[in-house]
Structure formats: structure tokens, C-alpha cells
Design a protein around this motif. Structure first.
Motif, PDB file in Angstrom:
ATOM      1  N   LYS A  33       0.879  -1.181   0.000  1.00 16.50           N
ATOM      2  CA  LYS A  33       0.000   0.000   0.000  1.00 16.50           C
ATOM      3  C   LYS A  33       0.914   1.228   0.000  1.00 16.50           C
ATOM      4  N   THR A  34       0.962   1.890  -1.135  1.00  9.34           N
ATOM      5  CA  THR A  34       1.952   2.949  -1.346  1.00  9.34           C
ATOM      6  C   THR A  34       1.284   4.316  -1.419  1.00  9.34           C
ATOM      7  N   VAL A  35       1.876   5.273  -0.729  1.00  7.12           N
ATOM      8  CA  VAL A  35       1.337   6.636  -0.751  1.00  7.12           C
ATOM      9  C   VAL A  35       2.389   7.591  -1.307  1.00  7.12           C
ATOM     10  N   ILE A  36       1.966   8.424  -2.251  1.00  7.43           N
ATOM     11  CA  ILE A  36       2.845   9.468  -2.784  1.00  7.43           C
ATOM     12  C   ILE A  36       2.389  10.794  -2.178  1.00  7.43           C
ATOM     13  N   LEU A  37       3.302  11.423  -1.441  1.00 10.94           N
ATOM     14  CA  LEU A  37       2.972  12.691  -0.794  1.00 10.94           C
ATOM     15  C   LEU A  37       3.753  13.820  -1.433  1.00 10.94           C
ATOM     16  N   GLY A  38       3.245  15.014  -1.300  1.00 13.14           N
ATOM     17  CA  GLY A  38       3.981  16.183  -1.785  1.00 13.14           C
ATOM     18  C   GLY A  38       3.043  17.366  -1.857  1.00 13.14           C
ATOM     19  N   PRO A  39       3.576  18.592  -1.738  1.00  8.96           N
ATOM     20  CA  PRO A  39       2.716  19.775  -1.802  1.00  8.96           C
ATOM     21  C   PRO A  39       2.182  20.004  -3.217  1.00  8.96           C
ATOM     22  N   ASN A  40       1.312  20.981  -3.384  1.00  7.11           N
ATOM     23  CA  ASN A  40       0.801  21.344  -4.715  1.00  7.11           C
ATOM     24  C   ASN A  40       1.974  21.587  -5.652  1.00  7.11           C
ATOM     25  N   GLY A  41       1.879  21.022  -6.836  1.00  4.41           N
ATOM     26  CA  GLY A  41       2.918  21.255  -7.838  1.00  4.41           C
ATOM     27  C   GLY A  41       4.155  20.390  -7.679  1.00  4.41           C
ATOM     28  N   ALA A  42       4.140  19.445  -6.717  1.00  7.30           N
ATOM     29  CA  ALA A  42       5.327  18.604  -6.470  1.00  7.30           C
ATOM     30  C   ALA A  42       5.625  17.665  -7.636  1.00  7.30           C
ATOM     31  N   GLY A  43       4.564  17.309  -8.387  1.00  8.47           N
ATOM     32  CA  GLY A  43       4.757  16.383  -9.509  1.00  8.47           C
ATOM     33  C   GLY A  43       4.014  15.064  -9.334  1.00  8.47           C
ATOM     34  N   LYS A  44       3.147  14.984  -8.326  1.00 14.43           N
ATOM     35  CA  LYS A  44       2.439  13.728  -8.044  1.00 14.43           C
ATOM     36  C   LYS A  44       1.591  13.283  -9.239  1.00 14.43           C
ATOM     37  N   SER A  45       0.730  14.174  -9.727  1.00 13.71           N
ATOM     38  CA  SER A  45      -0.152  13.781 -10.845  1.00 13.71           C
ATOM     39  C   SER A  45       0.665  13.462 -12.083  1.00 13.71           C
ATOM     40  N   THR A  46       1.684  14.266 -12.340  1.00 10.42           N
ATOM     41  CA  THR A  46       2.542  14.028 -13.512  1.00 10.42           C
ATOM     42  C   THR A  46       3.167  12.636 -13.420  1.00 10.42           C
ATOM     43  N   LEU A  47       3.625  12.285 -12.230  1.00 13.29           N
ATOM     44  CA  LEU A  47       4.234  10.963 -12.015  1.00 13.29           C
ATOM     45  C   LEU A  47       3.204   9.855 -12.260  1.00 13.29           C
ATOM     46  N   LEU A  48       2.021  10.001 -11.662  1.00 18.76           N
ATOM     47  CA  LEU A  48       1.016   8.936 -11.774  1.00 18.76           C
ATOM     48  C   LEU A  48       0.569   8.749 -13.229  1.00 18.76           C
ATOM     49  N   LEU A  49       0.547   9.834 -13.988  1.00 14.34           N
ATOM     50  CA  LEU A  49       0.147   9.726 -15.404  1.00 14.34           C
ATOM     51  C   LEU A  49       1.161   8.931 -16.238  1.00 14.34           C
ATOM     52  N   HIS A  50       2.361   8.736 -15.678  1.00 13.75           N
ATOM     53  CA  HIS A  50       3.341   7.882 -16.368  1.00 13.75           C
ATOM     54  C   HIS A  50       3.068   6.394 -16.154  1.00 13.75           C
ATOM     55  N   LEU A  51       2.326   6.074 -15.080  1.00  9.48           N
ATOM     56  CA  LEU A  51       2.231   4.665 -14.692  1.00  9.48           C
ATOM     57  C   LEU A  51       1.376   3.836 -15.650  1.00  9.48           C
ATOM     58  N   ASN A  52       0.502   4.495 -16.402  1.00  9.26           N
ATOM     59  CA  ASN A  52      -0.199   3.715 -17.435  1.00  9.26           C
ATOM     60  C   ASN A  52       0.029   4.297 -18.832  1.00  9.26           C
ATOM     61  N   GLY A  53       1.157   4.956 -18.970  1.00  3.47           N
ATOM     62  CA  GLY A  53       1.584   5.391 -20.298  1.00  3.47           C
ATOM     63  C   GLY A  53       0.890   6.629 -20.845  1.00  3.47           C
ATOM     64  N   LEU A  54       0.140   7.355 -20.013  1.00  9.31           N
ATOM     65  CA  LEU A  54      -0.513   8.571 -20.526  1.00  9.31           C
ATOM     66  C   LEU A  54       0.504   9.682 -20.762  1.00  9.31           C
ATOM     67  N   HIS A  55       1.579   9.674 -19.982  1.00  6.85           N
ATOM     68  CA  HIS A  55       2.734  10.531 -20.265  1.00  6.85           C
ATOM     69  C   HIS A  55       3.902   9.633 -20.657  1.00  6.85           C
ATOM     70  N   THR A  56       4.704  10.111 -21.585  1.00  5.61           N
ATOM     71  CA  THR A  56       5.908   9.378 -21.978  1.00  5.61           C
ATOM     72  C   THR A  56       7.102  10.105 -21.373  1.00  5.61           C
TER      73      THR A  56
END
Ligand SMILES: Nc1ncnc2c1ncn2[C@@H]1O[C@H](COP(=O)(O)OP(=O)(O)OP(=O)(O)O)[C@@H](O)[C@H]1O
Ligand SMILES: [Mg+2]
Length: 270
Positions: A33-56
């Protein structure tokens, strides 16, 4: 130890030149059970969008169950990794919630009965079955969040990624989603969640990654959430329990472990 996700030196630059991720590396073992933490703009959403190939990746790579994500295996990756977007309006598109949740399973070319079973189970799990005929734009934000989660549950992916699933949910909704996430983990799935809610993370997480300015600033077990200074330096607020224990420690002058402090707190309160 089988690895679900491997992120190796991942950098991502948006077309406007904004470097949202800068050399991110970490591993997520299967079932954690993994949690990604970080303030606004840290890059969390950008990172997660890589996990199913939506970002390259602009640089580096992401592996799912040992395979580097690429054009050639995108179908398999999307089957393995279900992503719930931060903003449900980015996810819901069909005329009704039912159609929306059915869309994924239909694409898996399952039998009609299997599709219906999956849709019903997923919508019931998030308490949205009664609202299945509603169009998405006639729902509250919390209801949209639940519907978006149902859409991913219906795909039964081995890795479930949720971008701030608790935002806009009421306490009961949060409890229900936590129970669903626990059930997924008990079924052997890997659940990865981004959140600002450190109280929830302290309760739920096995493994924590802290991002700031596109970099990993800390990773480890949830003991990391007791490091108030590290959290505050990175724009996060320590869990209320941790603050309370530290205050005790300061006032009583007795250093204590989290477990000791919990016991003391229980004795004091009850
Ligand atoms: N489409 C885009 N174009 C350019 N820059 C972007 C774009 N989307 C996000 N960014 C930038 O990338 C960085 C990381 O954003 P991201 O949305 O990944 O952060 P986050 O940690 O999810 O934040 P939040 O907690 O607000 O959801 C931010 O500086 C943001 O401004
Ligand atoms: Mg985000």
C-alpha cells in the motif's frame, strides 16, 4: 520480492519547458500500500500519469511487472494499471454513469453477463448503483469521484493508482474508499495513492514516497511520517497524532516511541 512498479531516473518536461519531474527513482513491491505525498505542484499527478503510459518520459523509464512501458505493450499496460484521475471531469465522458463504467469492460471484449456483473459490483462498491442512470454532469463532485473509482474497479487491474481519491469525499465516503482499497490489497493488488492527507497516510500506508519540486526527497515505511521537520520542510503538515506526541514529549520531557505514545494517549483519553 516481485516488483509491481520500477521508476528509474524519470524526468518529464511539459511542452512549455516546465520540468515537472527531475530524476525520480523508486520501486514499489507487489502488494504494497503505497502513498505518494507532496505539496501542490510537487509532480504527483505528472508521475502517476506515467504509470499507465498517458505521459511518456522525457528521460528515464517506467517498468510495470518488469516490462518497460512502450507503444508495443500499451494495451497490456492499461489492462494491468488502472488510473483514477485527480479530476473526475477528465475521466467521465459517457451519457450515463452506467455506460461510463461499462466502457472499459466492453473494450476487454468480455461476455455481456460478465460486463454487467463487473459494472454492478463496481458501482455497488462505491455506493453509486442507485445513481447509475444519471449523466455525470448531474452529480456532485464526491459522487463523480466515486463513479470514476468504479470505472477503474470494473477493469479489475492488478495495480490500482488513485490520484487524491479522498478529496471531496465526506468522512463516510472516505471510510468506504479506504475499505475498498484494503480489500484490493487483500486480493493481492498493488494500490498506489497520492494524497495530502497525512493522517490518513499514517493509518493506511505500508510505504511512503515524498516528492517535492519533481524530486524524491524521502521514501520508506510510515515511520517517516513522524519526521515533522522533514515534512514541514517539504510543504506538508505532520499527522495530528505525531504533533500530539511531540507536544507530550516536550511537556513531559520523556522521549517515547510512537507505540509508547499511542498507549499513553489511549490511557489518557479513555
Ligand atoms: N499541462 C501542463 N503544462 C505545463 N506545466 C504543467 C502542466 N501540468 C502540470 N504542470 C506543472 O508541473 C508541475 C507538477 O504538477 P502536478 O500536477 O504533477 O503536481 P501535483 O503534485 O499533482 O500537484 P497538486 O497537489 O496540486 O495536484 C507543476 O509545476 C505544474 O504547474
Ligand atoms: Mg495532482
Amino acid at each position: 520480492m516481485k516488483l509491481a512498479v520500477e521508476i528509474e531516473n524519470l524526468s518529464f518536461v511539459y511542452p512549455d519547458g516546465n520540468r515537472a519531474l527531475d530524476g525520480v527513482s523508486f520501486l514499489v513491491p507487489k502488494g504494497l500500500k503505497t502513498v505518494i505525498l507532496g505539496p501542490n505542484g510537487a509532480g504527483k499527478s505528472t508521475l502517476l500519469l506515467h504509470l499507465n503510459g498517458l505521459h511518456t518520459p522525457s528521460h528515464g523509464k517506467v517498468k510495470i511487472f518488469g516490462k518497460v512501458i512502450g507503444e508495443e505493450n500499451m494495451r497490456e499496460i492499461r489492462k494491468n494499471v488502472g488510473l483514477v484521475f485527480q479530476d473526475p471531469d477528465d475521466q467521465l465522458f459517457a451519457p450515463t454513469i452506467f455506460d461510463d463504467v461499462a466502457f472499459g469492460p466492453q473494450n476487454l471484449e468480455l461476455e455481456k453477463n460478465a460486463i454487467l456483473r463487473r459494472v454492478e459490483e463496481a458501482l455497488k462498491a462505491v455506493d453509486m448503483w442507485e445513481l447509475r442512470e444519471r449523466p455525470p454532469h448531474h452529480l456532485s463532485l464526491g459522487q463523480k469521484k466515486r463513479a470514476a473509482i468504479a470505472g477503474v474497479l470494473a477493469m479489475e487491474p492488478a495495480i490500482v493508482v488513485l490520484d487524491e481519491p479522498m478529496a471531496y469525499l465526506d468522512p463516510r465516503g472516505q471510510e468506504e474508499i479506504t475499505a475498498i482499497l484494503n480489500k484490493l490489497q487483500e486480493e493481492g493488488k498493488t494500490v498506489i495513492v497520492s494524497t495530502h492527507d497525512l493522517d490518513w497516510a499514517l493509518e493506511w500506508a505500508d510505504y511512503v514516497v515524498v516528492l517535492n519540486s519533481g524530486r524524491v526527497v524521502a521514501e520508506g515505511d510510515k515511520g517517516l511520517l513522524t519526521n515533522r521537520r522533514l515534512l514541514e520542510q517539504n510543504g506538508l503538515k505532520a499527522p495530528i497524532l505525531v504533533k500530539l506526541f511531540e507536544d507530550f514529549e516536550e511537556k513531559l520531557g520523556i522521549p517515547m516511541s510512537l507505540e509508547e505514545a499511542k498507549k499513553k494517549l489511549k490511557r489518557l483519553v479513555f
